[in-house]
Design a protein around this motif. Sequence first.
Motif, PDB file in Angstrom:
ATOM      1  N   ALA A 543       2.591  17.848  -4.499  1.00 24.44           N
ATOM      2  CA  ALA A 543       3.202  18.481  -3.502  1.00 24.44           C
ATOM      3  C   ALA A 543       2.701  18.198  -2.028  1.00 24.44           C
ATOM      4  N   THR A 544       3.324  17.968  -0.925  1.00 24.02           N
ATOM      5  CA  THR A 544       2.734  17.535   0.280  1.00 24.02           C
ATOM      6  C   THR A 544       3.232  18.558   1.422  1.00 24.02           C
ATOM      7  N   ASP A 545       4.340  19.197   1.306  1.00 23.52           N
ATOM      8  CA  ASP A 545       4.982  20.040   2.352  1.00 23.52           C
ATOM      9  C   ASP A 545       5.840  20.878   1.670  1.00 23.52           C
ATOM     10  N   THR A 546       6.173  21.925   2.470  1.00 25.65           N
ATOM     11  CA  THR A 546       7.339  22.710   2.218  1.00 25.65           C
ATOM     12  C   THR A 546       8.088  23.192   3.150  1.00 25.65           C
ATOM     13  N   ALA A 593      -6.615  25.814 -14.495  1.00 26.28           N
ATOM     14  CA  ALA A 593      -5.169  25.537 -14.273  1.00 26.28           C
ATOM     15  C   ALA A 593      -4.964  24.055 -15.178  1.00 26.28           C
ATOM     16  N   PRO A 594      -4.372  24.335 -16.314  1.00 26.23           N
ATOM     17  CA  PRO A 594      -4.132  23.016 -17.160  1.00 26.23           C
ATOM     18  C   PRO A 594      -2.976  22.085 -16.600  1.00 26.23           C
ATOM     19  N   LEU A 595      -3.430  20.791 -16.803  1.00 25.97           N
ATOM     20  CA  LEU A 595      -2.614  19.687 -16.247  1.00 25.97           C
ATOM     21  C   LEU A 595      -2.677  19.580 -14.838  1.00 25.97           C
ATOM     22  N   ARG A 596      -3.444  20.172 -14.039  1.00 21.03           N
ATOM     23  CA  ARG A 596      -3.694  20.098 -12.739  1.00 21.03           C
ATOM     24  C   ARG A 596      -5.052  19.198 -12.436  1.00 21.03           C
ATOM     25  N   PHE A 597      -5.036  18.437 -11.515  1.00 18.53           N
ATOM     26  CA  PHE A 597      -6.121  17.265 -11.300  1.00 18.53           C
ATOM     27  C   PHE A 597      -6.324  17.228  -9.757  1.00 18.53           C
ATOM     28  N   THR A 598      -7.810  16.920  -9.474  1.00 13.29           N
ATOM     29  CA  THR A 598      -7.860  16.225  -8.159  1.00 13.29           C
ATOM     30  C   THR A 598      -8.285  14.872  -8.013  1.00 13.29           C
ATOM     31  N   PHE A 599      -8.058  14.150  -7.280  1.00 17.88           N
ATOM     32  CA  PHE A 599      -8.483  12.693  -7.152  1.00 17.88           C
ATOM     33  C   PHE A 599      -8.785  12.265  -5.680  1.00 17.88           C
ATOM     34  N   ALA A 600      -9.547  13.048  -5.109  1.00 14.61           N
ATOM     35  CA  ALA A 600      -9.944  12.550  -3.812  1.00 14.61           C
ATOM     36  C   ALA A 600     -10.523  11.245  -3.348  1.00 14.61           C
ATOM     37  N   ASN A 601     -11.133  10.837  -4.495  1.00 16.61           N
ATOM     38  CA  ASN A 601     -11.947   9.506  -4.080  1.00 16.61           C
ATOM     39  C   ASN A 601     -10.883   8.269  -4.066  1.00 16.61           C
ATOM     40  N   MET A 602      -9.588   8.447  -4.624  1.00 20.42           N
ATOM     41  CA  MET A 602      -8.680   7.369  -4.525  1.00 20.42           C
ATOM     42  C   MET A 602      -7.872   7.510  -3.500  1.00 20.42           C
ATOM     43  N   VAL A 603      -7.784   8.768  -2.535  1.00 26.98           N
ATOM     44  CA  VAL A 603      -6.873   9.140  -1.337  1.00 26.98           C
ATOM     45  C   VAL A 603      -7.598   8.590  -0.178  1.00 26.98           C
ATOM     46  N   GLN A 610      -7.274  16.816  -0.069  1.00 25.99           N
ATOM     47  CA  GLN A 610      -7.109  17.958  -1.026  1.00 25.99           C
ATOM     48  C   GLN A 610      -5.897  18.064  -1.783  1.00 25.99           C
ATOM     49  N   LEU A 611      -5.116  17.203  -2.004  1.00 23.75           N
ATOM     50  CA  LEU A 611      -3.869  17.110  -2.876  1.00 23.75           C
ATOM     51  C   LEU A 611      -4.232  17.295  -3.996  1.00 23.75           C
ATOM     52  N   LYS A 612      -3.502  18.139  -5.042  1.00 20.43           N
ATOM     53  CA  LYS A 612      -3.553  18.205  -6.447  1.00 20.43           C
ATOM     54  C   LYS A 612      -2.361  17.878  -7.068  1.00 20.43           C
ATOM     55  N   LEU A 613      -2.594  17.001  -8.123  1.00 16.72           N
ATOM     56  CA  LEU A 613      -1.941  16.510  -9.103  1.00 16.72           C
ATOM     57  C   LEU A 613      -1.238  17.561 -10.003  1.00 16.72           C
ATOM     58  N   MET A 614      -0.002  17.422 -10.397  1.00 21.69           N
ATOM     59  CA  MET A 614       0.442  18.648 -11.511  1.00 21.69           C
ATOM     60  C   MET A 614       1.716  17.595 -12.116  1.00 21.69           C
ATOM     61  N   PRO A 615       2.107  18.369 -13.411  1.00 29.55           N
ATOM     62  CA  PRO A 615       3.380  17.656 -13.906  1.00 29.55           C
ATOM     63  C   PRO A 615       4.505  17.618 -13.081  1.00 29.55           C
ATOM     64  N   PHE A 616       5.350  16.703 -13.055  1.00 28.54           N
ATOM     65  CA  PHE A 616       6.371  16.784 -11.957  1.00 28.54           C
ATOM     66  C   PHE A 616       7.318  17.867 -12.393  1.00 28.54           C
ATOM     67  N   PHE A 617       7.615  17.888 -13.726  1.00 30.10           N
ATOM     68  CA  PHE A 617       8.516  18.831 -13.881  1.00 30.10           C
ATOM     69  C   PHE A 617       8.326  20.348 -13.430  1.00 30.10           C
ATOM     70  N   GLU A 618       7.176  20.597 -13.033  1.00 28.73           N
ATOM     71  CA  GLU A 618       6.674  22.128 -12.694  1.00 28.73           C
ATOM     72  C   GLU A 618       6.733  21.879 -11.051  1.00 28.73           C
ATOM     73  N   LEU A 619       6.936  21.007 -10.424  1.00 30.08           N
ATOM     74  CA  LEU A 619       6.841  20.952  -9.182  1.00 30.08           C
ATOM     75  C   LEU A 619       8.303  20.997  -8.310  1.00 30.08           C
ATOM     76  N   HIS A 620       8.368  22.242  -7.843  1.00 31.34           N
ATOM     77  CA  HIS A 620       9.676  22.400  -6.954  1.00 31.34           C
ATOM     78  C   HIS A 620       9.639  23.034  -5.717  1.00 31.34           C
ATOM     79  N   ASP A 621      10.741  22.928  -5.081  1.00 28.78           N
ATOM     80  CA  ASP A 621      10.574  23.769  -3.703  1.00 28.78           C
ATOM     81  C   ASP A 621       9.684  23.105  -2.801  1.00 28.78           C
ATOM     82  N   ALA A 622       9.544  21.695  -2.536  1.00 25.28           N
ATOM     83  CA  ALA A 622       8.501  21.313  -1.772  1.00 25.28           C
ATOM     84  C   ALA A 622       8.802  19.710  -1.777  1.00 25.28           C
ATOM     85  N   ARG A 623       8.254  18.943  -0.901  1.00 21.33           N
ATOM     86  CA  ARG A 623       8.264  17.610  -0.321  1.00 21.33           C
ATOM     87  C   ARG A 623       6.981  17.096  -1.618  1.00 21.33           C
TER      88      ARG A 623
END
Length: 788
Positions: A543-546, A593-603, A610-623
């Motif tokens: 999620a990047t923005d709401t 938090a299961p299936l949550r990841f950081t990946f700062a070295n790649m960004v 500080q973006l966090k990865l999560m399953p797409f099926f759990e991501l709603h109401d956000a860009r």
Amino acid sequence: MKIQWFKTSILIGLVASGMQALAQQPQLQSFSLNEVHLLKSPFLDAEQTDMGYMLKLDPDRLLAPFLREAGLKPKAESYGNWENTGLDGHTAGHYLTALAQMYASTGQKVWKTRLDYMVSELKRCQDNRTDGYVGGVPEGPLMWEHVANGNFDLFNKRWVPWYNLHKLYAGLRDAYLIGGNAEAKDVLIKLTDWADRLLSKLSEQQIQKMLDTEQGGMNEVCADVAAITGDNKYLVLAKKFDHQAILQPLEAHQDKLNGLHANTQIPKVIGFERIAELDNDSSFDSAARFFWETVVDNRSISIGGNSVREHFNPANNFISMVESEQGPETCNSYNMLKLTKMLFLTKPDAKYMNYYERTLYNHILSSQHPGKGGFVYFTPIRPDHYRVYSQPDEGFWCCVGTGMENHGKYGEMIYAHQGKDLYVNLFIASKLDWKQQGIALVQTNNFPFEEKSELRIVSTKPSTFKLWIRQPEWVKEGGFTLRLNGKFIKAAKDANGYVSINRKWNNGDRVSIQLPMRNKLEYLPDHSEWVSIVHGPIVLAAATDTTKLVGLMADGSRFGHVATGPLEPIDKAPLLVDNGNDISAELKPITEAPLRFTFANMVYQPQYKQLKLMPFFELHDARYMLYWPIAKADSIEQRKHQLADDDNIIALAKRTVDQVSPGEQQPESDHSIESNGSKTGVFRNKHWRDASGYFAYKMRTTPSVKALLVTYYGGDANRSFDIYLDDQKLAHVVLDGSQGDIFFTKEYAIPASVAKPGIVVVKFVAEKGSIAGGVFDVRMVKESKTLN
């Protein structure tokens, strides 16, 4: 001639009807929905959310178009949106299927009560006529009378009439086969007899021309009626609905899909495969499998979806999908899963279930709002964009209909069986009641949040059978292990991607399955520098923005299904750096938090680290970021410039008040296309329309509209035509070929009298003996200085 066989790879769930198969069963069978019950999981949550949405719909409002067309007084006002603008009645067909599925899946009487009521009302509509017809198509009886006599003038002015009617056919079929409503069978057969008579006087050429208009899967449902009745005449009718322009290239294993409306074609191919099953036609089966491989391997993205603005983009160029706010359509994935199921049941192979699983978790499960309910039409992959969701009394898009179905049939492919062989295809917590063998199988897990699953046998006496378990493609090398009652067992994977255990099973036997997931970066099919991050079968997103989520919960407007909020610049989106490291080394799990990841070295950009990865099926109401631009560490600046150059739509999008893509089915329908002597095509992957007479669109205006933008091809010559706004001539256009081998756009100033809130008709009229167009894009725009 009577058909002496019956296959159930699509005709599933012979529950309350007690109907007997006429003969040979398919090689592999799915279980009926009433034999599989979901346990605690995201899928059970989605099923319950779907039930809440379905209960908010009023059957009498859904039935209103059918009563109106049958000459009966509706009991309630018809719904709006697509339900009163030309596709009247299509949702009711989906609703019948959804009710039948929910009744079979849950056993709750409320679904059966609604189903039986709707079928009885449809029968009342049919009984009020003498020809067996029932439908919600506006002024349908008159239009179909013209069609029967070879006159398609009214047909061509209606919004995909056969597609509309196909939903009713499918709903009646499922009401009978899944919901056990015998009355639905009678209505279905009479309606099919009506179609048989309707087409009886038409030539093959007339029918094929008619099939250029989207018709859903009419070939499939007619074949299903042949299987239900055992009467070959319905299989003959089914073959009349085979669209040869699509079938013949597929039979020759030729990919001619570029530019075609995607969800028009997929149901046709489902019909090809259904006919292949019933008619033992290897050519049809080969065509269907080639289509599946082409779409899955070359045209589908990581979530399993395909298409941009509902059309197949070029397989070697996905930039239009990356740019567009109208990404993969949920209906496409609904139908691709249906086709996948058929192909797997006739030729079991883990590749089919690998795709099925990926699409189920990442597109289908993500397409429903988890709290409020509501269904997604388009899933953009454009960086920093978002999805919108339907509301029960507002939106009646196609993806609302298939959405209600999607989340009520999750149990259909978790398991399958052949004789005494039992297949475990998906790792979804559930209980299987295998009635034929007198046992139950309970699958418990917290997958995908925990990388394991357990199978437990429940039986009153020992039973011998072979248990097949899919070994997924996403498991870490050497990590897939099985334990039987706590003891490690060695099981070799067969050529189809399954391992097997053949033994006498006792009550309480347990099979524990370890499913360690590997991570990977998955590029777009065109191998461009865009990646999706995948953990096992789960696509991860961030999620990047709401903010600026315009129309998040869609209203009933004609374009409510599109996320029309502002587009963010692609070159400003988070950029990943390819450091040459394994992706697993870059993902850092967040322990709480299961299936949550950081990946700062790649960004690359500090503000996004500080973006966090999560399953797409759990991501709603956000860009969100679903696909990421990526670059080698030594080419970052070059990649940023490339992204800015590629993002050629954002400035134009800011100016645009309304836009139509000539030749594309849904945009033209959205703008109430009218035409005479007009034709369409695709040139250099761009759709166009021209006419020896005219074509016209209804387009939105506001006081800020200052110009009409029209895109042409510079090589078109000897064409002269006029452009009108309502009845006022705006411009005379001459295309003489002088612009050469390029696309170019002309800007026509709009008089202040036209630039006002409301709708204006934009009409292109050919001079006598000439051609209007070709036109590739039409836009109502503001002045450049008003961009901000």
